[in-house]
Design a protein around this motif. Structure first.
Motif, PDB file in Angstrom:
ATOM      1  N   PHE B  63       0.857  -1.051   0.137  1.00 55.99           N
ATOM      2  CA  PHE B  63       0.023  -0.017  -0.044  1.00 55.99           C
ATOM      3  C   PHE B  63       0.664   1.341   0.125  1.00 55.99           C
ATOM      4  CE2 PHE B  63      -2.213   2.904   3.123  1.00 55.99           C
ATOM      5  CZ  PHE B  63      -3.048   3.520   2.057  1.00 55.99           C
ATOM      6  N   ALA B  64       1.717   1.310   1.027  1.00 60.26           N
ATOM      7  CA  ALA B  64       2.605   2.383   0.956  1.00 60.26           C
ATOM      8  C   ALA B  64       3.467   2.757  -0.087  1.00 60.26           C
ATOM      9  CB  ALA B  64       3.472   2.292   2.394  1.00 60.26           C
ATOM     10  N   ALA B  65       4.240   1.651  -0.694  1.00 57.56           N
ATOM     11  CA  ALA B  65       4.915   1.707  -1.780  1.00 57.56           C
ATOM     12  C   ALA B  65       4.090   2.230  -2.940  1.00 57.56           C
ATOM     13  CB  ALA B  65       5.691   0.522  -2.081  1.00 57.56           C
ATOM     14  N   SER B  66       2.950   1.543  -3.338  1.00 53.86           N
ATOM     15  CA  SER B  66       2.081   1.832  -4.224  1.00 53.86           C
ATOM     16  C   SER B  66       1.733   3.523  -4.329  1.00 53.86           C
ATOM     17  CB  SER B  66       0.885   1.146  -4.166  1.00 53.86           C
ATOM     18  OG  SER B  66       1.060  -0.245  -4.272  1.00 53.86           O
ATOM     19  N   ILE B  67       1.348   3.923  -3.242  1.00 54.72           N
ATOM     20  CA  ILE B  67       1.356   5.286  -2.988  1.00 54.72           C
ATOM     21  C   ILE B  67       2.380   6.200  -3.318  1.00 54.72           C
ATOM     22  CG2 ILE B  67       0.839   7.466  -1.536  1.00 54.72           C
ATOM     23  CD1 ILE B  67      -0.968   5.474   0.222  1.00 54.72           C
ATOM     24  N   ARG B  68       3.654   5.922  -3.126  1.00 57.32           N
ATOM     25  CA  ARG B  68       4.894   6.438  -3.320  1.00 57.32           C
ATOM     26  C   ARG B  68       5.245   6.331  -4.852  1.00 57.32           C
ATOM     27  NH1 ARG B  68       6.711  10.565  -1.948  1.00 57.32           N
ATOM     28  NH2 ARG B  68       8.878  10.027  -2.223  1.00 57.32           N
ATOM     29  N   TYR B  69       4.936   5.146  -5.459  1.00 59.16           N
ATOM     30  CA  TYR B  69       4.928   4.903  -6.658  1.00 59.16           C
ATOM     31  C   TYR B  69       4.069   5.813  -7.717  1.00 59.16           C
ATOM     32  CZ  TYR B  69       4.937   3.138 -11.350  1.00 59.16           C
ATOM     33  OH  TYR B  69       4.868   3.146 -12.905  1.00 59.16           O
ATOM     34  N   LEU B  70       2.989   6.075  -7.335  1.00 58.64           N
ATOM     35  CA  LEU B  70       2.106   6.865  -8.235  1.00 58.64           C
ATOM     36  C   LEU B  70       2.713   8.278  -7.863  1.00 58.64           C
ATOM     37  CD1 LEU B  70      -1.628   5.526  -7.664  1.00 58.64           C
ATOM     38  CD2 LEU B  70      -0.130   5.275  -9.667  1.00 58.64           C
ATOM     39  N   GLN B  71       3.174   8.678  -6.808  1.00 59.20           N
ATOM     40  CA  GLN B  71       3.802  10.119  -6.684  1.00 59.20           C
ATOM     41  C   GLN B  71       5.160  10.578  -7.647  1.00 59.20           C
ATOM     42  OE1 GLN B  71       4.011  10.142  -2.530  1.00 59.20           O
ATOM     43  NE2 GLN B  71       2.230  11.094  -2.078  1.00 59.20           N
ATOM     44  N   THR B  72       5.945   9.325  -7.660  1.00 58.60           N
ATOM     45  CA  THR B  72       7.332   9.560  -8.166  1.00 58.60           C
ATOM     46  C   THR B  72       7.612   8.655  -9.357  1.00 58.60           C
ATOM     47  OG1 THR B  72       8.139   7.504  -7.002  1.00 58.60           O
ATOM     48  CG2 THR B  72       8.267   9.882  -5.735  1.00 58.60           C
ATOM     49  N   ARG B  73       6.762   7.629  -9.611  1.00 54.48           N
ATOM     50  CA  ARG B  73       7.040   6.596 -10.855  1.00 54.48           C
ATOM     51  C   ARG B  73       8.273   6.041 -10.959  1.00 54.48           C
ATOM     52  NH1 ARG B  73       2.075   6.461 -13.530  1.00 54.48           N
ATOM     53  NH2 ARG B  73       0.661   8.154 -12.323  1.00 54.48           N
ATOM     54  N   ASP B  74       8.821   5.971  -9.525  1.00 54.05           N
ATOM     55  CA  ASP B  74      10.019   5.267  -9.293  1.00 54.05           C
ATOM     56  C   ASP B  74       9.709   3.597  -9.525  1.00 54.05           C
ATOM     57  OD1 ASP B  74      12.364   3.902  -8.549  1.00 54.05           O
ATOM     58  OD2 ASP B  74      12.515   5.097  -6.753  1.00 54.05           O
ATOM     59  N   ARG B  75      10.370   3.101 -10.553  1.00 58.08           N
ATOM     60  CA  ARG B  75      10.058   1.703 -10.849  1.00 58.08           C
ATOM     61  C   ARG B  75      10.515   0.915  -9.597  1.00 58.08           C
ATOM     62  NH1 ARG B  75       9.481  -0.508 -15.566  1.00 58.08           N
ATOM     63  NH2 ARG B  75       8.000   1.146 -15.861  1.00 58.08           N
ATOM     64  N   THR B  76      11.599   1.135  -8.914  1.00 61.02           N
ATOM     65  CA  THR B  76      12.038   0.543  -7.715  1.00 61.02           C
ATOM     66  C   THR B  76      10.683   0.150  -6.683  1.00 61.02           C
ATOM     67  OG1 THR B  76      14.208   1.215  -7.902  1.00 61.02           O
ATOM     68  CG2 THR B  76      13.554   0.253  -5.802  1.00 61.02           C
ATOM     69  N   LEU B  77       9.999   1.261  -6.321  1.00 57.42           N
ATOM     70  CA  LEU B  77       8.811   1.227  -5.541  1.00 57.42           C
ATOM     71  C   LEU B  77       7.784   0.241  -5.913  1.00 57.42           C
ATOM     72  CD1 LEU B  77       8.691   4.998  -4.616  1.00 57.42           C
ATOM     73  CD2 LEU B  77       9.084   3.260  -3.079  1.00 57.42           C
ATOM     74  N   ASP B  78       7.705   0.045  -7.283  1.00 53.84           N
ATOM     75  CA  ASP B  78       6.678  -0.882  -7.959  1.00 53.84           C
ATOM     76  C   ASP B  78       7.144  -2.229  -7.588  1.00 53.84           C
ATOM     77  OD1 ASP B  78       4.634  -1.954  -9.680  1.00 53.84           O
ATOM     78  OD2 ASP B  78       6.585  -2.379 -11.017  1.00 53.84           O
ATOM     79  N   ARG B  79       8.399  -2.443  -7.797  1.00 57.60           N
ATOM     80  CA  ARG B  79       8.991  -3.847  -7.486  1.00 57.60           C
ATOM     81  C   ARG B  79       8.822  -4.104  -6.042  1.00 57.60           C
ATOM     82  NH1 ARG B  79      14.029  -1.831 -10.036  1.00 57.60           N
ATOM     83  NH2 ARG B  79      13.718  -2.057 -12.391  1.00 57.60           N
ATOM     84  N   VAL B  80       9.228  -3.224  -5.140  1.00 55.87           N
ATOM     85  CA  VAL B  80       9.197  -3.315  -3.614  1.00 55.87           C
ATOM     86  C   VAL B  80       7.489  -3.634  -3.442  1.00 55.87           C
ATOM     87  CG1 VAL B  80       8.820  -2.336  -1.363  1.00 55.87           C
ATOM     88  CG2 VAL B  80      10.814  -1.733  -3.015  1.00 55.87           C
ATOM     89  N   ALA B  81       6.360  -3.095  -3.919  1.00 54.49           N
ATOM     90  CA  ALA B  81       5.015  -3.286  -3.818  1.00 54.49           C
ATOM     91  C   ALA B  81       4.807  -4.867  -4.418  1.00 54.49           C
ATOM     92  CB  ALA B  81       4.267  -2.317  -4.726  1.00 54.49           C
ATOM     93  N   ALA B  82       5.427  -5.085  -5.255  1.00 55.94           N
ATOM     94  CA  ALA B  82       5.046  -6.459  -6.033  1.00 55.94           C
ATOM     95  C   ALA B  82       5.680  -7.458  -5.152  1.00 55.94           C
ATOM     96  CB  ALA B  82       5.254  -6.451  -7.594  1.00 55.94           C
ATOM     97  N   SER B  83       7.002  -7.224  -4.834  1.00 53.44           N
ATOM     98  CA  SER B  83       7.714  -8.297  -4.023  1.00 53.44           C
ATOM     99  C   SER B  83       6.761  -8.611  -2.557  1.00 53.44           C
ATOM    100  CB  SER B  83       8.971  -7.923  -3.687  1.00 53.44           C
ATOM    101  OG  SER B  83       9.619  -7.681  -4.898  1.00 53.44           O
TER     102      SER B  83
END
Lengths: 57, 229
Positions: B63-83
């Motif tokens: 949840f937290a990584a997804s919010i940050r991903y939508l704010q920053t579009r940083d692909r690492t955050l997407d990977r953290v969310a998925a992992s």
């Protein structure tokens, strides 16, 4: 005779450790598969570079 | 400290902590009160609660990584969310199935359509849905964006699942609610050790999965470069 209480303790533990072992195995197999792909791609990149050098030379 | 050292340290620590938690649960922890009919299967409590906790924590990280991903579009955050979601799905599955084994011994049936159990089932299905949605999308941007939105909306299942036994009448034992079931306070320390051990295990597994996800993305990029040249 083993009671249902003990059977279910055994079943529950088997599910937990079996599940964790299966997931660890999945991670291990995935790591193996990905490292093979990396090796093969690195080989392909090196071959292509060689071909490019030969064409230029 | 580099990531490889952290990964190895966490993995070793997780193995030791989980082993210690299991030994304490089986050799040190006192038996449950007489309110429980199945004192042996009750020991599953020491893995059921920690795995459920890890499942909740994992979705919070998603949840937290997804919010940050939508704010920053940083692909690492997407990977953290998925992992985190993948490991969380494993943890909540273990909680669900170990709970079913306990229910068979204590209640005589594997499953009851009880509100707490239904909410955990919904959380489990939410996890599976998240993984299925990601697996169905080939485009990395669409996958990351859709996954992030799903991760934020789907998180609602976590507080609902956690609070179900407190909001509604439920047969599920309630650790801290007003309708307590007489759990001995001496069970608290072994349980806390279990929660700590499975939290470390969750972190170790997530960091391993994250590494593999990064490697997979690198392979995709190499393939794209080879095809492009």
């Amino acid at each position: 005779m083993v009671s249902i209480d003990l059977w279910m303790l055994g079943l529950g533990l088997a599910v937990v450790w079996g599940g964790l072992a299966a997931y660890l195995l999945r991670l291990g197999l995935l790591a193996d598969q990905l490292s093979r792909q990396v090796r093969s791609l690195k080989g392909a990149v090196a071959m292509q570079r060689q071909q490019d050098l030969e064409e230029e030379g | 400290m580099d990531r490889e050292t952290v990964k190895r340290g966490l993995t070793g620590l997780a193995a030791v902590a989980v082993l210690a938690a299991i030994l304490v649960a089986f050799l040190v922890a006192p038996p449950p009160s007489e309110a429980f009919r199945a004192p042996n299967a009750f020991r599953l409590f020491y893995v059921h609660v920690p795995t459920a906790w890890a499942g909740y924590l994992a979705f919070f990280v998603t949840f937290a990584a997804s919010i940050r991903y939508l704010q920053t579009r940083d692909r690492t955050l997407d990977r953290v969310a998925a992992s985190s979601a993948e490991v969380g799905a494993v943890m909540i599955s273990l909680a669900l199935f170990s709970g079913m084994a306990w229910a068979r011994a204590e209640w005589g049936v594997f499953w009851r359509w009880d509100i707490k159990l239904i909410m955990v089932l919904i959380l489990w299905l939410t996890y599976l849905g998240y993984l299925a949605v990601r697996a169905s999308l080939r485009d990395p941007d669409a996958r990351a964006r859709t996954g992030a939105v799903y991760g934020i909306v789907g998180f609602a299942a976590v507080p609902l699942s956690y609070m179900a036994g407190r909001i509604w009448v439920s047969l599920h034992p309630n650790l801290t609610g007003a309708r307590g079931t007489g759990l001995d306070p001496a069970l608290g320390q072994p349980l806390a050790l279990g929660i700590l051990a499975f939290t470390i295990l969750y972190a170790a597994l997530t960091i391993h999965r994250l590494d593999l996800m990064e490697l997979s993305d690198e392979i995709d990029e190499m393939k794209a470069r080879l095809e492009g040249s």
